[in-house]
Design a protein around this motif. Sequence first.
Motif, short mmCIF file in Angstrom:
data_model
loop_
_atom_site.label_atom_id
_atom_site.label_comp_id
_atom_site.label_asym_id
_atom_site.label_seq_id
_atom_site.Cartn_x
_atom_site.Cartn_y
_atom_site.Cartn_z
N MET A 101 -117.87 -8.99 12.03
CA MET A 101 -118.39 -9.42 13.32
C MET A 101 -118.48 -8.23 14.28
SD MET A 101 -119.59 -11.94 15.02
CE MET A 101 -119.08 -13.34 14.08
N ASN A 102 -117.51 -7.35 14.23
CA ASN A 102 -117.52 -6.16 15.06
C ASN A 102 -118.71 -5.27 14.70
OD1 ASN A 102 -116.79 -4.22 16.88
ND2 ASN A 102 -115.03 -3.50 15.74
N ALA A 103 -118.92 -5.04 13.41
CA ALA A 103 -120.03 -4.20 12.97
C ALA A 103 -121.37 -4.82 13.35
CB ALA A 103 -119.96 -3.99 11.46
N LEU A 104 -121.49 -6.14 13.21
CA LEU A 104 -122.74 -6.80 13.58
C LEU A 104 -122.98 -6.73 15.09
CD1 LEU A 104 -122.70 -9.95 11.29
CD2 LEU A 104 -124.18 -7.96 11.12
N SER A 105 -121.94 -6.91 15.87
CA SER A 105 -122.13 -6.86 17.33
C SER A 105 -122.52 -5.45 17.77
CB SER A 105 -120.88 -7.33 18.05
OG SER A 105 -119.80 -6.46 17.79
N TYR A 106 -121.91 -4.42 17.17
CA TYR A 106 -122.30 -3.06 17.52
C TYR A 106 -123.72 -2.75 17.04
CZ TYR A 106 -117.55 -1.85 18.98
OH TYR A 106 -116.35 -1.78 19.64
N ALA A 107 -124.10 -3.30 15.89
CA ALA A 107 -125.45 -3.09 15.38
C ALA A 107 -126.49 -3.76 16.28
CB ALA A 107 -125.56 -3.62 13.96
N ILE A 108 -126.14 -4.86 16.88
CA ILE A 108 -127.05 -5.54 17.81
C ILE A 108 -127.05 -4.83 19.16
CG2 ILE A 108 -127.37 -7.68 19.11
CD1 ILE A 108 -126.29 -9.14 16.60
N LEU A 109 -125.91 -4.29 19.54
CA LEU A 109 -125.77 -3.66 20.85
C LEU A 109 -126.58 -2.37 20.96
CD1 LEU A 109 -124.17 -4.14 23.43
CD2 LEU A 109 -122.39 -2.65 22.52
N LEU A 110 -126.69 -1.60 19.90
CA LEU A 110 -127.39 -0.31 19.95
C LEU A 110 -128.85 -0.45 20.38
CD1 LEU A 110 -127.48 2.78 19.37
CD2 LEU A 110 -128.28 2.12 17.10
#
Length: 134
Positions: free
Chosen positions: A39-48
């Motif tokens: 979930m952390n990796a996905l949220s950072y991937a969306i945030l960029l």
Amino acid sequence: TTEECADKHTFLLLVGYCGVNVAYNTLGLYLVKVASALMNALSYAILLPCTTLLFFTPLAGFAEEPLTRYAGFTFLGLILVLVGFVQYQRVGRAVGVELEDLPLEVVRQVTPEGLPAAGKRWTQQVVHERIIGA
């Protein structure tokens, strides 16, 4: 000079940036604890891409980036990152495939020598294993 920096409240901007950065990373760790690393990796991937595009809108205020010919490099980099992310997700799905489900010629290509193919699950090494050989 020092007077110019003091007039622009540079020290307060630096302290504010450090505070936001600490809060950002702390919330990322909290997300790992509560949800998962995925979930952390996905949220950072969306945030960029969201934050990159946000800086080209009036919502960014005084930090808004003008659309110049050099802004194309930013968009090109963003597209490159997104293509890499999609490719990583596409290839990552194939890692958990059982060898028995694959054709024999594919099993011979992906099975390291000396490792019996029957009943074994082939897993791809993660980045740090490929770099340091752990």
